[in-house]
Write a protein that holds these residues in place. Structure first.
Motif, PDB file in Angstrom:
ATOM      1  N   THR A  78       0.839  -1.195   0.000  1.00  0.00           N
ATOM      2  CA  THR A  78       0.000   0.000   0.000  1.00  0.00           C
ATOM      3  C   THR A  78       0.880   1.254   0.000  1.00  0.00           C
ATOM      4  OG1 THR A  78      -0.219  -0.072   2.402  1.00  0.00           O
ATOM      5  CG2 THR A  78      -1.975  -1.078   1.154  1.00  0.00           C
ATOM      6  N   ALA A  79       2.014   1.189   0.717  1.00  0.00           N
ATOM      7  CA  ALA A  79       2.952   2.324   0.732  1.00  0.00           C
ATOM      8  C   ALA A  79       3.399   2.637  -0.692  1.00  0.00           C
ATOM      9  CB  ALA A  79       4.168   2.004   1.599  1.00  0.00           C
ATOM     10  N   SER A  80       3.743   1.589  -1.416  1.00  0.00           N
ATOM     11  CA  SER A  80       4.242   1.771  -2.767  1.00  0.00           C
ATOM     12  C   SER A  80       3.154   2.370  -3.670  1.00  0.00           C
ATOM     13  CB  SER A  80       4.716   0.416  -3.306  1.00  0.00           C
ATOM     14  OG  SER A  80       5.198   0.572  -4.593  1.00  0.00           O
ATOM     15  N   TRP A  81       1.915   1.887  -3.512  1.00  0.00           N
ATOM     16  CA  TRP A  81       0.820   2.423  -4.332  1.00  0.00           C
ATOM     17  C   TRP A  81       0.557   3.889  -4.008  1.00  0.00           C
ATOM     18  CZ3 TRP A  81      -4.171   4.379  -3.525  1.00  0.00           C
ATOM     19  CH2 TRP A  81      -4.895   4.603  -4.712  1.00  0.00           C
ATOM     20  N   VAL A  82       0.425   4.227  -2.722  1.00  0.00           N
ATOM     21  CA  VAL A  82       0.108   5.632  -2.399  1.00  0.00           C
ATOM     22  C   VAL A  82       1.269   6.549  -2.764  1.00  0.00           C
ATOM     23  CG1 VAL A  82      -1.685   5.276  -0.639  1.00  0.00           C
ATOM     24  CG2 VAL A  82       0.681   5.384   0.081  1.00  0.00           C
ATOM     25  N   GLU A  83       2.474   6.016  -2.725  1.00  0.00           N
ATOM     26  CA  GLU A  83       3.637   6.831  -3.120  1.00  0.00           C
ATOM     27  C   GLU A  83       3.519   7.248  -4.588  1.00  0.00           C
ATOM     28  OE1 GLU A  83       7.616   5.034  -2.639  1.00  0.00           O
ATOM     29  OE2 GLU A  83       8.178   6.991  -1.835  1.00  0.00           O
ATOM     30  N   THR A  84       3.101   6.306  -5.442  1.00  0.00           N
ATOM     31  CA  THR A  84       2.985   6.634  -6.868  1.00  0.00           C
ATOM     32  C   THR A  84       1.775   7.532  -7.143  1.00  0.00           C
ATOM     33  OG1 THR A  84       1.716   4.629  -7.354  1.00  0.00           O
ATOM     34  CG2 THR A  84       4.118   4.501  -7.629  1.00  0.00           C
ATOM     35  N   GLU A  85       0.841   7.588  -6.190  1.00  0.00           N
ATOM     36  CA  GLU A  85      -0.319   8.477  -6.333  1.00  0.00           C
ATOM     37  C   GLU A  85      -0.025   9.880  -5.785  1.00  0.00           C
ATOM     38  OE1 GLU A  85      -3.550   7.655  -7.688  1.00  0.00           O
ATOM     39  OE2 GLU A  85      -2.325   6.022  -8.477  1.00  0.00           O
ATOM     40  N   GLY A  86       1.147  10.055  -5.185  1.00  0.00           N
ATOM     41  CA  GLY A  86       1.558  11.388  -4.725  1.00  0.00           C
ATOM     42  C   GLY A  86       1.106  11.783  -3.333  1.00  0.00           C
ATOM     43  N   PHE A  87       0.690  10.808  -2.518  1.00  0.00           N
ATOM     44  CA  PHE A  87       0.268  11.124  -1.143  1.00  0.00           C
ATOM     45  C   PHE A  87       1.453  10.912  -0.186  1.00  0.00           C
ATOM     46  CE2 PHE A  87      -3.741   9.958  -3.249  1.00  0.00           C
ATOM     47  CZ  PHE A  87      -4.513  11.066  -2.936  1.00  0.00           C
ATOM     48  N   GLY A  88       2.222  11.963   0.031  1.00  0.00           N
ATOM     49  CA  GLY A  88       3.465  11.837   0.805  1.00  0.00           C
ATOM     50  C   GLY A  88       3.258  11.424   2.258  1.00  0.00           C
ATOM     51  N   GLY A  89       2.260  12.040   2.925  1.00  0.00           N
ATOM     52  CA  GLY A  89       2.016  11.727   4.335  1.00  0.00           C
ATOM     53  C   GLY A  89       1.569  10.287   4.515  1.00  0.00           C
ATOM     54  N   THR A  90       0.620   9.870   3.662  1.00  0.00           N
ATOM     55  CA  THR A  90       0.100   8.501   3.759  1.00  0.00           C
ATOM     56  C   THR A  90       1.201   7.493   3.427  1.00  0.00           C
ATOM     57  OG1 THR A  90      -2.000   9.415   3.014  1.00  0.00           O
ATOM     58  CG2 THR A  90      -1.845   7.031   3.072  1.00  0.00           C
ATOM     59  N   THR A  91       2.073   7.857   2.505  1.00  0.00           N
ATOM     60  CA  THR A  91       3.193   6.989   2.155  1.00  0.00           C
ATOM     61  C   THR A  91       4.084   6.756   3.378  1.00  0.00           C
ATOM     62  OG1 THR A  91       3.195   7.790  -0.119  1.00  0.00           O
ATOM     63  CG2 THR A  91       5.227   6.788   0.656  1.00  0.00           C
ATOM     64  N   ALA A  92       4.408   7.833   4.076  1.00  0.00           N
ATOM     65  CA  ALA A  92       5.258   7.719   5.275  1.00  0.00           C
ATOM     66  C   ALA A  92       4.569   6.864   6.330  1.00  0.00           C
ATOM     67  CB  ALA A  92       5.561   9.111   5.826  1.00  0.00           C
ATOM     68  N   PHE A  93       3.264   7.068   6.486  1.00  0.00           N
ATOM     69  CA  PHE A  93       2.467   6.281   7.442  1.00  0.00           C
ATOM     70  C   PHE A  93       2.577   4.790   7.127  1.00  0.00           C
ATOM     71  CE2 PHE A  93      -1.554   4.124   8.349  1.00  0.00           C
ATOM     72  CZ  PHE A  93      -1.866   4.519   9.638  1.00  0.00           C
ATOM     73  N   MET A  94       2.425   4.444   5.852  1.00  0.00           N
ATOM     74  CA  MET A  94       2.417   3.034   5.446  1.00  0.00           C
ATOM     75  C   MET A  94       3.803   2.391   5.550  1.00  0.00           C
ATOM     76  SD  MET A  94      -0.629   2.157   4.834  1.00  0.00           S
ATOM     77  CE  MET A  94      -2.240   2.777   4.352  1.00  0.00           C
ATOM     78  N   TYR A  95       4.842   3.117   5.132  1.00  0.00           N
ATOM     79  CA  TYR A  95       6.205   2.550   5.253  1.00  0.00           C
ATOM     80  C   TYR A  95       6.547   2.312   6.723  1.00  0.00           C
ATOM     81  CZ  TYR A  95       7.655   3.120   0.346  1.00  0.00           C
ATOM     82  OH  TYR A  95       7.775   3.007  -1.022  1.00  0.00           O
ATOM     83  N   ARG A  96       6.190   3.281   7.547  1.00  0.00           N
ATOM     84  CA  ARG A  96       6.489   3.143   8.968  1.00  0.00           C
ATOM     85  C   ARG A  96       5.768   1.933   9.548  1.00  0.00           C
ATOM     86  NH1 ARG A  96       5.017   8.163  12.646  1.00  0.00           N
ATOM     87  NH2 ARG A  96       2.986   7.191  12.710  1.00  0.00           N
ATOM     88  N   HIS A  97       4.513   1.778   9.140  1.00  0.00           N
ATOM     89  CA  HIS A  97       3.750   0.653   9.677  1.00  0.00           C
ATOM     90  C   HIS A  97       4.266  -0.688   9.164  1.00  0.00           C
ATOM     91  CE1 HIS A  97       0.176   0.076  12.215  1.00  0.00           C
ATOM     92  NE2 HIS A  97       0.449  -1.154  11.859  1.00  0.00           N
ATOM     93  N   SER A  98       4.733  -0.692   7.934  1.00  0.00           N
ATOM     94  CA  SER A  98       5.309  -1.929   7.402  1.00  0.00           C
ATOM     95  C   SER A  98       6.501  -2.357   8.268  1.00  0.00           C
ATOM     96  CB  SER A  98       5.747  -1.719   5.949  1.00  0.00           C
ATOM     97  OG  SER A  98       6.389  -2.872   5.466  1.00  0.00           O
ATOM     98  N   ASN A  99       7.321  -1.385   8.664  1.00  0.00           N
ATOM     99  CA  ASN A  99       8.465  -1.693   9.534  1.00  0.00           C
ATOM    100  C   ASN A  99       8.008  -2.201  10.896  1.00  0.00           C
ATOM    101  OD1 ASN A  99      10.420  -1.040   7.703  1.00  0.00           O
ATOM    102  ND2 ASN A  99      10.590   1.091   8.366  1.00  0.00           N
ATOM    103  N   GLU A 100       6.938  -1.603  11.415  1.00  0.00           N
ATOM    104  CA  GLU A 100       6.424  -2.050  12.722  1.00  0.00           C
ATOM    105  C   GLU A 100       5.984  -3.505  12.650  1.00  0.00           C
ATOM    106  OE1 GLU A 100       3.340   0.486  14.292  1.00  0.00           O
ATOM    107  OE2 GLU A 100       4.640   2.239  14.189  1.00  0.00           O
TER     108      GLU A 100
END
Ligand code: FEO
Length: 172
Positions: free
Chosen positions: A27-49
């Protein structure tokens, strides 16, 4: 020493957490390509968690005399219709994870393994927070609707939603 039944249940949970990390990564990768920077950071962080959740179990299994199994991963969904759909899937996903964790807790009680039961309580609490967070994000999305400026503000504020939720453990 872990019983075989507990070892199997924990290894299943290793898989669930690994899949969870993959889900957030996709999901991080998808939202990143859609240009949602905040949501991208949220998803990458959660993936690490989620990866940390998996590692905690791997170490516990090995420390208690079992053998952790590192699983093959299934390919997560790569395309979404909207951010709204991403978070609907996310909440459903976390509810499935909660059910899996409850199943492990149930097996711990059946096997009278109170040490593993104790470890699993951390996961139970974590799931309460994660489901509450997913619901808080979805409430926010409902408020902003789907127009551009609303989505801009949502994306700008999403990390704050997560920080606020984390600051109030147990609040749902
Ligand atoms: Fe570690 Fe959200 O499951």
């Amino acid at each position: 020493m872990l019983s075989k039944k507990i070892e199997q249940a924990l290894n299943k949970q290793v898989e669930v957490e690994a899949e969870s990390s993959q889900f957030y990564l996709a999901t991080a990768s998808w939202v990143e390509t859609e240009g949602f920077g905040g949501t991208t950071a949220f998803m990458y962080r959660h993936s690490n968690e989620e990866r940390q959740h998996m590692l905690k179990l791997v170490k516990f299994i090995n420390e208690r005399g079992g053998k952790a199994i590192i699983p093959a991963l299934t390919k997560p969904e790569a395309k979404y219709k909207s951010i709204h759909q991403v978070f609907e899937n996310l909440l459903k996903h976390e509810m499935d994870v909660t059910n899996q964790i409850n199943e492990v807790v149930h097996i711990c009680l059946q096997e009278k393994d109170y040490t593993t039961h104790n470890i699993m309580q951390w996961y139970v609490s974590e799931q309460i927070e994660e489901e509450a967070l997913a619901r808080a994000v979805m409430d926010q999305l409902r408020l902003v609707g789907k127009d551009g400026s609303g989505m801009y503000m949502f994306d700008r504020d999403i990390l704050k939603i997560s920080a606020d939720s984390a600051a109030e453990p147990g609040s749902a």
